[in-house]
Design a protein around this motif. Structure first.
Motif, mmCIF file in Angstrom:
data_model
loop_
_atom_site.group_PDB
_atom_site.id
_atom_site.type_symbol
_atom_site.label_atom_id
_atom_site.label_comp_id
_atom_site.label_asym_id
_atom_site.label_seq_id
_atom_site.Cartn_x
_atom_site.Cartn_y
_atom_site.Cartn_z
ATOM 1 N N UNK A 82 11.177 5.147 -1.054
ATOM 2 C CA UNK A 82 11.070 5.163 0.268
ATOM 3 C C UNK A 82 12.530 6.126 1.045
ATOM 4 N N UNK A 83 12.842 6.806 0.039
ATOM 5 C CA UNK A 83 14.104 7.444 0.477
ATOM 6 C C UNK A 83 13.689 8.860 0.936
ATOM 7 N N UNK A 84 14.448 9.565 1.604
ATOM 8 C CA UNK A 84 14.006 10.933 2.150
ATOM 9 C C UNK A 84 12.957 10.969 3.299
ATOM 10 N N UNK A 85 12.730 12.187 3.828
ATOM 11 C CA UNK A 85 11.785 12.372 4.900
ATOM 12 C C UNK A 85 10.424 11.847 4.594
ATOM 13 N N UNK A 86 9.803 11.919 3.581
ATOM 14 C CA UNK A 86 8.660 11.521 3.019
ATOM 15 C C UNK A 86 8.657 9.831 3.095
ATOM 16 N N UNK A 87 9.738 9.428 2.592
ATOM 17 C CA UNK A 87 9.835 7.618 2.376
ATOM 18 C C UNK A 87 9.840 7.472 3.694
ATOM 19 N N UNK A 95 -4.622 7.000 -10.447
ATOM 20 C CA UNK A 95 -6.020 6.456 -10.302
ATOM 21 C C UNK A 95 -5.767 4.712 -10.424
ATOM 22 N N UNK A 96 -5.151 4.474 -11.198
ATOM 23 C CA UNK A 96 -4.772 2.819 -11.235
ATOM 24 C C UNK A 96 -4.480 2.149 -9.750
ATOM 25 N N UNK A 97 -3.041 3.241 -9.434
ATOM 26 C CA UNK A 97 -2.428 2.690 -8.332
ATOM 27 C C UNK A 97 -3.403 2.628 -7.206
ATOM 28 N N UNK A 98 -4.214 3.809 -6.892
ATOM 29 C CA UNK A 98 -5.057 3.889 -5.799
ATOM 30 C C UNK A 98 -6.173 2.637 -5.894
ATOM 31 N N UNK A 99 -6.272 2.345 -6.828
ATOM 32 C CA UNK A 99 -7.531 1.427 -7.035
ATOM 33 C C UNK A 99 -6.856 0.039 -6.472
ATOM 34 N N UNK A 100 -5.820 -0.326 -6.814
ATOM 35 C CA UNK A 100 -4.765 -1.555 -6.425
ATOM 36 C C UNK A 100 -4.689 -1.325 -4.994
ATOM 37 N N UNK A 101 -4.338 -0.141 -4.549
ATOM 38 C CA UNK A 101 -3.949 0.027 -3.141
ATOM 39 C C UNK A 101 -5.370 -0.109 -2.418
ATOM 40 N N UNK A 102 -6.339 0.083 -2.820
ATOM 41 C CA UNK A 102 -7.703 -0.202 -2.026
ATOM 42 C C UNK A 102 -7.986 -1.704 -2.066
ATOM 43 N N UNK A 150 0.734 -1.307 -0.032
ATOM 44 C CA UNK A 150 -0.132 -0.047 -0.079
ATOM 45 C C UNK A 150 0.919 1.165 -0.035
ATOM 46 N N UNK A 151 1.768 1.390 0.650
ATOM 47 C CA UNK A 151 2.954 2.539 1.036
ATOM 48 C C UNK A 151 3.432 2.657 -0.473
ATOM 49 N N UNK A 152 3.762 1.525 -0.928
ATOM 50 C CA UNK A 152 4.622 1.834 -2.275
ATOM 51 C C UNK A 152 3.555 2.233 -3.467
ATOM 52 N N UNK A 153 2.380 1.747 -3.558
ATOM 53 C CA UNK A 153 1.602 2.342 -4.357
ATOM 54 C C UNK A 153 0.982 3.619 -4.318
ATOM 55 N N UNK A 154 0.935 3.960 -2.977
ATOM 56 C CA UNK A 154 0.612 5.372 -2.852
ATOM 57 C C UNK A 154 1.524 6.461 -2.861
ATOM 58 N N UNK A 155 2.874 6.046 -2.590
ATOM 59 C CA UNK A 155 3.929 6.797 -2.667
ATOM 60 C C UNK A 155 4.201 7.066 -4.286
ATOM 61 N N UNK A 156 4.168 5.833 -5.211
ATOM 62 C CA UNK A 156 4.469 6.038 -6.606
ATOM 63 C C UNK A 156 3.396 6.891 -7.138
ATOM 64 N N UNK A 157 1.989 6.900 -6.733
ATOM 65 C CA UNK A 157 1.040 7.894 -7.121
ATOM 66 C C UNK A 157 1.476 9.055 -6.839
ATOM 67 N N UNK A 158 1.852 9.411 -5.695
ATOM 68 C CA UNK A 158 2.004 10.928 -5.275
ATOM 69 C C UNK A 158 3.413 11.315 -5.927
ATOM 70 N N UNK A 159 4.446 10.708 -6.127
ATOM 71 C CA UNK A 159 5.519 11.035 -6.955
ATOM 72 C C UNK A 159 5.494 11.300 -8.292
ATOM 73 N N UNK A 160 4.579 10.437 -9.169
ATOM 74 C CA UNK A 160 4.304 10.661 -10.695
ATOM 75 C C UNK A 160 3.407 11.672 -10.761
ATOM 76 N N UNK A 161 2.325 11.774 -9.980
ATOM 77 C CA UNK A 161 1.302 12.897 -10.293
ATOM 78 C C UNK A 161 0.579 12.654 -11.644
ATOM 79 N N UNK A 162 0.739 11.587 -12.189
ATOM 80 C CA UNK A 162 0.111 11.108 -13.539
ATOM 81 C C UNK A 162 -1.471 10.722 -13.345
#
Length: 264
Positions: A225-230, A162-169, A145-157
């Motif tokens: 997962x790097x940096x403060x947010x990761x 939307x696809x990653x959030x559906x998977x995370x759900x 879940x963390x990985x999919x949500x982080x990917x969605x946040x970082x890419x902003x595509x």
């Protein structure tokens, strides 16, 4: 609140993406480094069948609720892989089962011995092994879940997000099952607590570590997962795990990032 396995099995469906405009990837493609991370995620999702195979040799398969869950879980994870593979295909990257089979063959005796090791461990530990399985599964799914949500946040595509959030759900329902099972089983047995704590502290590693080259694991962990947010995301996972009976103070995700040299 107890997890309703009947409701889960009755409502389990494959993740949908037919309504998403994948043509947007042609005009707004995903960067190469991110595609590398998506490929890692795809391979991990497709390898779920191997994890299921290994666990069928342990006491977990004798538990009706666990068996019912694993059947639906394996199906849903497969469709996560299909969805991610469709994104890769738009970018000219083909993922097929022949290639995945070849990757498994590269694991050699390790792949063939894993079910045996799981079976022996399950026999030695007995029914308390199920608690280990459930807590381990919770850690893996929380990480997903963390990985999919982080990917969605970082890419902003918009389409990818939307696809990653559906998977995370869907992954969130997996977390609910594993966590509910783990808490009940750990609360009922101090022996299970000791085995689970030892297993997680000594042997847990980021999802995919057992099947992917270390360079790929490091790339994905650096990406997501790097940096403060990761590290904040990693701490959140560890906090959830450490709230389970007997697992207080465990920091398995942050420890694994330190071992890989991922910058905080």
């Amino acid at each position: 609140m107890a997890f309703d396995i009947d409701k889960y099995t009755a409502t389990s469906v494959s993740v949908h993406w037919d309504d998403l405009d994948f043509e947007q990837f042609r005009t707004d493609p995903i960067p190469e480094g991110s595609l590398r991370t998506l490929r890692y995620m795809t391979d991990v999702e497709y390898h779920t069948v191997c994890y299921t195979r290994d666990l069928l040799t342990t006491p977990s398969h004798k538990e009706p609720e666990v068996s019912a869950f694993m059947t639906m879980w394996n199906r849903e994870e497969f469709w996560h892989g299909e969805a991610l593979a469709a994104v890769l295909a738009i970018h000219g990257i083909t993922v097929d089962f022949d290639e995945l089979k070849a990757n498994r063959l590269k694991l050699g005796w390790k792949d063939r011995l894993d079910p045996i090791k799981q079976s022996v461990l399950g026999t030695l530990v007995g029914n308390d092994f199920v608690a280990v399985h459930m807590a381990w599964g919770a850690a893996n799914e929380l990480s997903a879940i963390a990985a999919y949500n982080r990917m969605a946040e970082l890419e902003e595509h918009p389409v990818l997000a939307e696809l990653l959030r559906r998977i995370a759900k869907q992954e969130a329902r997996h977390v609910a099952f594993y966590t509910s099972q783990a808490r009940d089983r750990l609360a009922a047995s101090t022996r299970a607590q000791k085995f689970t704590r030892l297993a997680l502290r000594k042997f847990w590693a980021p999802v995919g570590s057992s099947i992917m080259e270390k360079a790929e694991v490091v790339h994905v962990m650096n990406h997501l997962m790097s940096g403060p947010d990761g590290r904040k995301a990693a701490h959140k996972i560890d906090d959830s795990i450490s709230r389970m009976p007997g697992l207080e103070g465990l920091t398995i995700v942050e420890d694994s990032l330190d071992k890989l040299g991922i910058a905080a």
